[in-house]
Design a protein around this motif. Structure first.
Motif, PDB file in Angstrom:
ATOM      1  N   MET A 291       0.845  -1.195   0.000  1.00 39.14           N
ATOM      2  CA  MET A 291       0.000   0.000   0.000  1.00 39.14           C
ATOM      3  C   MET A 291       0.883   1.249   0.000  1.00 39.14           C
ATOM      4  O   MET A 291       1.918   1.290   0.675  1.00 39.14           O
ATOM      5  CB  MET A 291      -0.895   0.005   1.247  1.00 39.14           C
ATOM      6  N   HIS A 292       0.442   2.277  -0.753  1.00 43.64           N
ATOM      7  CA  HIS A 292       1.148   3.553  -0.780  1.00 43.64           C
ATOM      8  C   HIS A 292       0.600   4.473   0.306  1.00 43.64           C
ATOM      9  O   HIS A 292      -0.616   4.665   0.411  1.00 43.64           O
ATOM     10  CB  HIS A 292       0.975   4.250  -2.130  1.00 43.64           C
ATOM     11  N   TYR A 293       1.504   5.046   1.111  1.00 44.32           N
ATOM     12  CA  TYR A 293       1.143   6.077   2.084  1.00 44.32           C
ATOM     13  C   TYR A 293       1.768   7.379   1.569  1.00 44.32           C
ATOM     14  O   TYR A 293       2.998   7.564   1.653  1.00 44.32           O
ATOM     15  CB  TYR A 293       1.685   5.760   3.478  1.00 44.32           C
ATOM     16  N   PRO A 294       0.968   8.322   1.031  1.00 45.99           N
ATOM     17  CA  PRO A 294       1.531   9.554   0.441  1.00 45.99           C
ATOM     18  C   PRO A 294       2.235  10.437   1.484  1.00 45.99           C
ATOM     19  O   PRO A 294       1.748  10.595   2.604  1.00 45.99           O
ATOM     20  CB  PRO A 294       0.303  10.273  -0.119  1.00 45.99           C
TER      21      PRO A 294
ATOM     22  N   LEU B  57      -7.569   6.725   3.626  1.00 43.71           N
ATOM     23  CA  LEU B  57      -8.964   6.422   3.985  1.00 43.71           C
ATOM     24  C   LEU B  57      -9.396   7.017   5.322  1.00 43.71           C
ATOM     25  O   LEU B  57     -10.574   6.952   5.680  1.00 43.71           O
ATOM     26  CB  LEU B  57      -9.218   4.904   4.032  1.00 43.71           C
ATOM     27  N   THR B  58      -8.456   7.609   6.087  1.00 47.16           N
ATOM     28  CA  THR B  58      -8.786   8.059   7.447  1.00 47.16           C
ATOM     29  C   THR B  58      -8.747   9.564   7.629  1.00 47.16           C
ATOM     30  O   THR B  58      -9.344  10.071   8.588  1.00 47.16           O
ATOM     31  CB  THR B  58      -7.805   7.447   8.463  1.00 47.16           C
ATOM     32  N   GLY B  59      -7.989  10.265   6.779  1.00 48.65           N
ATOM     33  CA  GLY B  59      -7.821  11.699   6.982  1.00 48.65           C
ATOM     34  C   GLY B  59      -6.820  12.036   8.064  1.00 48.65           C
ATOM     35  O   GLY B  59      -6.645  13.206   8.404  1.00 48.65           O
ATOM     36  N   ARG B  60      -6.151  11.045   8.619  1.00 49.22           N
ATOM     37  CA  ARG B  60      -5.165  11.309   9.661  1.00 49.22           C
ATOM     38  C   ARG B  60      -3.761  11.380   9.077  1.00 49.22           C
ATOM     39  O   ARG B  60      -3.483  10.824   8.014  1.00 49.22           O
ATOM     40  CB  ARG B  60      -5.206  10.213  10.741  1.00 49.22           C
ATOM     41  N   ARG B  61      -2.885  12.085   9.799  1.00 49.70           N
ATOM     42  CA  ARG B  61      -1.483  12.154   9.440  1.00 49.70           C
ATOM     43  C   ARG B  61      -0.669  11.451  10.529  1.00 49.70           C
ATOM     44  O   ARG B  61      -0.926  11.648  11.723  1.00 49.70           O
ATOM     45  CB  ARG B  61      -1.019  13.597   9.299  1.00 49.70           C
ATOM     46  N   ILE B  62       0.296  10.639  10.107  1.00 50.52           N
ATOM     47  CA  ILE B  62       1.107   9.904  11.075  1.00 50.52           C
ATOM     48  C   ILE B  62       2.578  10.083  10.719  1.00 50.52           C
ATOM     49  O   ILE B  62       2.934  10.293   9.553  1.00 50.52           O
ATOM     50  CB  ILE B  62       0.745   8.399  11.109  1.00 50.52           C
ATOM     51  N   PRO B  63       3.478  10.018  11.723  1.00 48.80           N
ATOM     52  CA  PRO B  63       4.893  10.317  11.472  1.00 48.80           C
ATOM     53  C   PRO B  63       5.674   9.108  10.949  1.00 48.80           C
ATOM     54  O   PRO B  63       5.273   7.961  11.100  1.00 48.80           O
ATOM     55  CB  PRO B  63       5.402  10.698  12.863  1.00 48.80           C
ATOM     56  N   ILE B  64       6.829   9.432  10.383  1.00 48.06           N
ATOM     57  CA  ILE B  64       7.831   8.418  10.027  1.00 48.06           C
ATOM     58  C   ILE B  64       8.844   8.414  11.165  1.00 48.06           C
ATOM     59  O   ILE B  64       9.443   9.453  11.480  1.00 48.06           O
ATOM     60  CB  ILE B  64       8.513   8.761   8.694  1.00 48.06           C
ATOM     61  N   VAL B  65       9.007   7.253  11.816  1.00 45.26           N
ATOM     62  CA  VAL B  65       9.907   7.168  12.964  1.00 45.26           C
ATOM     63  C   VAL B  65      11.057   6.231  12.652  1.00 45.26           C
ATOM     64  O   VAL B  65      10.949   5.324  11.816  1.00 45.26           O
ATOM     65  CB  VAL B  65       9.159   6.680  14.231  1.00 45.26           C
ATOM     66  N   ALA B  66      12.174   6.452  13.353  1.00 45.82           N
ATOM     67  CA  ALA B  66      13.357   5.593  13.197  1.00 45.82           C
ATOM     68  C   ALA B  66      13.320   4.503  14.261  1.00 45.82           C
ATOM     69  O   ALA B  66      13.249   4.810  15.459  1.00 45.82           O
ATOM     70  CB  ALA B  66      14.622   6.428  13.336  1.00 45.82           C
TER      71      ALA B  66
ATOM     72  N   ASP C  22     -11.153  -0.019  -1.768  1.00 46.90           N
ATOM     73  CA  ASP C  22     -11.097   1.443  -1.725  1.00 46.90           C
ATOM     74  C   ASP C  22      -9.693   1.958  -1.992  1.00 46.90           C
ATOM     75  O   ASP C  22      -9.506   2.996  -2.652  1.00 46.90           O
ATOM     76  CB  ASP C  22     -11.587   1.942  -0.358  1.00 46.90           C
ATOM     77  N   LEU C  23      -8.675   1.251  -1.496  1.00 48.71           N
ATOM     78  CA  LEU C  23      -7.299   1.644  -1.801  1.00 48.71           C
ATOM     79  C   LEU C  23      -7.023   1.562  -3.298  1.00 48.71           C
ATOM     80  O   LEU C  23      -6.378   2.441  -3.891  1.00 48.71           O
ATOM     81  CB  LEU C  23      -6.320   0.750  -1.037  1.00 48.71           C
TER      82      LEU C  23
ATOM     83  N   GLN D  23      -8.484   4.404  -5.185  1.00 48.53           N
ATOM     84  CA  GLN D  23      -7.764   5.664  -5.020  1.00 48.53           C
ATOM     85  C   GLN D  23      -6.336   5.603  -5.565  1.00 48.53           C
ATOM     86  O   GLN D  23      -5.562   6.541  -5.390  1.00 48.53           O
ATOM     87  CB  GLN D  23      -7.730   6.056  -3.540  1.00 48.53           C
ATOM     88  N   GLY D  24      -6.000   4.474  -6.196  1.00 40.80           N
ATOM     89  CA  GLY D  24      -4.673   4.339  -6.763  1.00 40.80           C
ATOM     90  C   GLY D  24      -3.584   4.142  -5.732  1.00 40.80           C
ATOM     91  O   GLY D  24      -2.400   4.391  -5.998  1.00 40.80           O
ATOM     92  N   LEU D  25      -3.956   3.693  -4.548  1.00 44.03           N
ATOM     93  CA  LEU D  25      -2.992   3.522  -3.465  1.00 44.03           C
ATOM     94  C   LEU D  25      -2.638   2.066  -3.195  1.00 44.03           C
ATOM     95  O   LEU D  25      -1.877   1.770  -2.265  1.00 44.03           O
ATOM     96  CB  LEU D  25      -3.532   4.169  -2.179  1.00 44.03           C
ATOM     97  N   LEU D  26      -3.207   1.147  -3.970  1.00 42.60           N
ATOM     98  CA  LEU D  26      -2.847  -0.266  -3.829  1.00 42.60           C
ATOM     99  C   LEU D  26      -1.726  -0.565  -4.816  1.00 42.60           C
ATOM    100  O   LEU D  26      -1.939  -0.584  -6.038  1.00 42.60           O
ATOM    101  CB  LEU D  26      -4.057  -1.165  -4.103  1.00 42.60           C
TER     102      LEU D  26
END
Length: 960
Positions: A200-203, A248-257, A341-342, A345-348
């Protein structure tokens, strides 16, 4: 006199009932011996006997019977486990058949219904244990839900809570969405299944592209709180701290190390769903204080499921945390919708077939879900450290020793123990809540009110959860003996002597018993832990219903016809499509069903296969062999009784003269006693069984009974000699029966009752049962066999049994018999024997042993030749350095024998040619199983050796 035919079923039913009725299984506390105690691993009250039970209980009963006979105060503590989930499921299925659920009855009535079921149907496993001959102290049987054990459970819970070692917290657990309860790791079966991997693509929110994550559970993305990348991964280092849009959620999440992300696996990017994955929960714990995660709903710990594993509804203060489109959908339907749904939206990015380990509940078969719930936990590290030390310093010994490493590995990485279960049947957690949610822990509600000065009208509600079944099991070694009361049984039998169990519950039971025993008894619960392997089928496969290879110990004891066996193996399968295949395999393997072997044969098979720590392959050929062994012992005993009952066996005194054979069998028996005792003391049940088998079959039956015949039937023997041999016969048999009793309890008891009046009383014992008779002891130093003329009295020889006359006699007889077999001469035909290269000892023994040789080797005459050159063409056998020669002239029809040999040689050559052709065929060698190919090679070697022997025989006879 014994019945002519050995009938185990008649014997077993009669004797077990008599033993139990007489109270002989209870420990004798008035003896001088030390205390010896084994706690039975409590079988589930819902259970029925399987091969693991049969194996485990055979070993325990052998030890218990051995130590009881050694004079120890011996307790084998019986009892059953209430088996919370399993029992509740059994009764709920009954209610379903009535069109009801437990909620229709309510908690009180439902629990009453379970107690009613236990009274009617809960005794199956204990009845079957009796069929095995298990000599448990049934008068003191316990049940993990009985009043005494329930008191112990509450006492332990309260004490641990008061010390801060029990707490309530929200943690991830294995959740069964069908049973609606947390389950332990032991109740989860993970097997490989076919599934899919979705990419899955996470923009990226900065518009510069996307990260691609892979998952086998795309529905859990709704609970993601981050994407993790490895801090050393050059592809993503520059993105650490950036945000992605969670589709699909409208939420933003961080990229963590985080090092949890493996750059070499998949894309190197891992979605983090801490409320639904144990590893992800660990990553979340590492980063939960970071602002980008801490500011998320629930601090990033977002549960998306209901107890049914459906997508839950939003709480009033959550707005639209979970998208409305998925609320109420079962997890697998939600998966289908989210993937669609993914894709829309072109995210699969892609989907591929994937093999994965799927965890399922062992009771419900449902896919287990990591789930965030409020549960009760034991803070385990303070309890684990003393338990590790107890094994390190040798207070507890694992047998085999290597299992301590498995124990250490788990104990040194141990996690807090989830002890609550969301079911009704079990020990209800002794905690009460008020309207404000305050918790009060006590042994009873009244104790809570008294302790906290709460009036009678102050509303309290008890926690609805029950304790994990393993919690009460952890207290088993001391709760069954009466703790928290300081009873005489507790003081006598704790710590117990040995725990016998399988390796699969070292963590779930063994370790927890050690921790609880040290905590509440200030001592280890047992000195030794004997770990046995699994019972597998003849091919080494694990027995399972789905493989259709399960053997029922009761079927091996009683026998079962083919059709009932097929029905048993194919009924109630979770994978019914396999039934026909299993039915065909069963009909092929057991065309006539399974014959009845009896309990003793089954027990002896288990003991003989109990090689330390290894899994055992259970082959019906072995149990058939040990059924024949029981039959051999029965028939030998009949022979002894025929020759001794009503005869003078020295009971009333009289002169005793012992033959060489009498002295020899006594010495061999003493060696066997020492071997068996040493093997049992070292938990080498296989070696103990082997020593008993070898002495009984090879020494007592095959040799001594034959060697006794010249005295019993010969006219030359004196009355004192006959009396001596009769006494030796009954004394040896009586001792052998006591030696074998721990492994063969039924047949030995039945025979012993007939032999006892004829034999000397061992250590003065004149009781009514062999199970309380003293266990044989080998004299110290061991009695030597004196194989000299005139016996030990003349003082002329100190030869041990290894170098004495009887082993020499055996080799002489075997040599003559081998020659007869090779020459096709009738076994009963008397022959002249020539002897060359005979030393002084050989010449003395030839003279002294003539009664044995004439009777058993059928020697017509024995002539000592000073010069071997004087001998005619003869067949030869060696006895040490001495040669036996049997002249062939006149003994056989030369022409007829040559024709017979020609025929045999031709047959062997044809068979060898056939095997060589098969092994020269690449299709056979390359495609046949390796074991089959090796079998053909072994057969070729055997047939080649047989051919060479026949050709040599042909040459010899042709020269006559």
């Amino acid at each position: 006199m014994l019945d002519k035919t050995y009938d185990p079923h008649r014997i077993e039913a009669q004797w077990y009932q008599r033993w139990e009725d007489a109270g002989w299984f209870a420990p004798r506390l008035d003896g001088d011996g030390g205390a010896y105690c084994i706690m039975i691993p409590p079988p589930n009250v819902t259970g029925s006997l399987h091969m693991g039970h049969g194996f485990n209980n055979t070993l325990m009963d052998a030890l218990i019977r051995y130590h009881r006979m050694c004079g120890d105060k011996t307790l084998w503590q019986p009892g059953t486990d209430h088996a919370g989930i399993a029992t509740q499921m059994v009764v709920e299925r009954r209610l379903e058949a009535e069109g009801k659920t437990r909620h229709d009855l309510g908690r009180e009535d439902f629990i009453q219904r379970i107690w009613q079921w236990r009274a009617e149907s809960g005794g199956t496993i204990t009845r079957q244990l009796r069929r095995l001959g298990s000599s448990l102290d049934w008068q003191h049987e316990r049940f993990t839900m009985d009043e005494g054990l329930s008191n112990a459970v509450r006492e332990v819970f309260v004490r641990l809570f008061e010390e801060g070692l029990i707490y309530r917290g929200k943690r991830l657990v294995n959740w069964d969405p069908v049973l609606h309860t947390a389950v332990s790791d032991l109740e989860v079966i993970s097997e490989e299944e076919s599934g899919h991997m979705w990419d899955m693509h996470y923009p990226l929110t900065n518009g510069t592209g996307h990260l691609t994550v892979s998952t086998t559970r795309p529905e859990t993305m709704l609970g993601d709180c981050a994407v993790a990348v490895n801090p050393e991964d050059e592809r993503y280092k520059h993105l650490i701290g950036e945000l992605v849009e969670l589709p699909l959620t409208g939420r933003r999440i961080p990229i963590v190390a985080d090092e949890h992300a493996d750059p070499a696996f998949g894309t190197g990017c891992v979605k983090i769903t801490p409320a639904h994955d144990f590893n992800d929960h660990g990553v979340w714990a590492n980063h939960r204080d970071e602002l980008q995660i801490a500011d998320q709903p629930h601090g990033g710990l977002i549960n998306i499921f209901s107890p049914d594993a459906a997508i839950r509804a939003n709480e009033p203060d959550e707005d639209r945390l979970i998208p409305d489109a998925y609320i109420g959908l079962d997890r697998f339907e939600a998966r289908r919708r989210i993937v669609a749904d993914l894709e829309a939206q072109g995210l699969l990015a892609g989907v591929k077939d994937h093999k994965l380990m799927v965890p399922r509940g062992d009771r419900s078969g449902a896919v287990i879900e990591p789930y965030l719930t409020d549960q009760w936990y034991v803070k385990i590290r303070p309890l684990a450290e003393p338990a590790v030390a107890a094994v390190e310093d040798g207070r507890i010994r694992f047998v085999p020793d290597n299992w301590k490493n498995t124990y250490f590995e788990w104990m040194r990485n141990i996690q807090d123990w989830c002890i609550s279960r969301q079911i009704w049947w079990g020990h209800r957690i002794p905690a009460w809540y008020d309207a404000e949610g305050n918790v009060y822990v006590g042994r009873s509600e009244q104790e809570v009110r008294d302790k906290h000065d709460l009036p009678a009208d102050f509303a309290l509600e008890q926690d609805p959860d029950v304790l994990d079944t393993w919690f009460s099991s952890a207290l088993w070694p001391f709760s069954t003996l009466g703790w928290p009361e300081q009873t005489e049984r507790l003081q006598t039998f704790y710590p117990t002597s040995v725990l016998i169990t399988g390796f699969d519950i070292i963590f779930f039971w063994v370790a927890r018993m050690i921790m609880m025993g040290l905590k509440f008894m200030d001592d280890v619960p047992f000195r030794d832990v004997y770990i046995h392997g699994l019972v597998r089928d003849a091919q080494g496969n694990k027995m399972s219903k789905s493989k259709g290879n399960v053997l029922d110990p009761i079927d091996l004891i009683d026998g079962i016809d083919l059709e009932p066996l097929v029905d048993k193996r194919t009924k109630g399968m979770m994978q019914p499509h396999l039934a026909e295949k299993i039915a065909q395999a069963t009909r092929k393997e057991f065309p006539d069903g399974i014959p009845a072997y009896g309990t003793d044969a089954l027990r002896f098979t288990f003991a003989a296969l109990a090689t330390t720590g290894r899994d055992i392959k259970f082959d019906l050929g072995r149990i058939e062999g040990y059924r024949n062994f029981c039959n051999k012992l029965w028939n030998a005993s009949r022979y002894v009784l025929i020759n001794t009952e009503g005869q003078d066996c020295g009971q009333a005194g009289g002169e005793i003269e012992l033959s060489d054979a009498d002295q020899w069998i006594t010495a061999v028996l003493n060696t066997a006693i020492a071997d068996v005792r040493g093997a049992i003391d070292d938990y080498r049940f296989d070696m103990a069984a082997s020593a008993i088998y070898e002495f009984t079959w090879s020494q007592f039956c095959d040799w001594y009974l034959e060697l006794a015949k010249p005295v019993l039937t010969g006219t030359h023997a004196s009355a004192a000699a006959k009396r001596g041999t009769r006494r030796t016969l009954v004394q040896t048999l009586e001792t052998l029966l006591r030696l074998a009793h721990p492994f063969l309890p039924f047949i030995t008891e039945e025979i012993w009752q007939k032999v006892k009046p004829l034999a000397p009383k061992p250590q003065g014992y004149d009781g009514d049962t062999i199970m309380l008779a003293p266990y044989p002891e080998s004299p110290k130093p061991a009695t030597q066999y004196i194989g000299a003329r005139g016996g030990a009295a003349d003082g002329k020889s100190t030869l041990t049994r290894e170098s004495g006359m009887i082993p020499w006699v055996q080799q002489f007889i075997l040599g003559v018999r081998r020659i007869k077999g090779e020459m096709n001469i009738a076994p009963g035909k008397s022959l002249p024997v020539l002897v060359t290269n005979a030393g002084a000892q050989d010449r003395a023994w030839i003279e002294h042993a003539r009664p044995y040789l004439d009777f058993l080797a059928k020697t017509e005459s024995i002539t000592v030749l000073e010069d071997e050159a004087e001998a005619p063409e003869s067949a030869i056998a060696l006895v040490g350095d001495m040669k036996l020669l049997i002249p062939m002239a006149g003994l056989i029809d030369k022409d007829a024998e040559l024709k017979r040999l020609d025929k045999e040689i031709a047959k062997l050559r044809a068979d060898i040619a056939r095997i060589e052709g098969k092994l020269a065929n690449p299709k056979f060698v390359d495609k046949a199983p390796a074991a089959v190919v090796q079998k053909e090679r072994d057969r070729l070697t055997e047939q080649g050796a047989a051919l060479a022997q026949l050709v040599a025989q042909h040459t010899k006879i042709a020269a006559l």
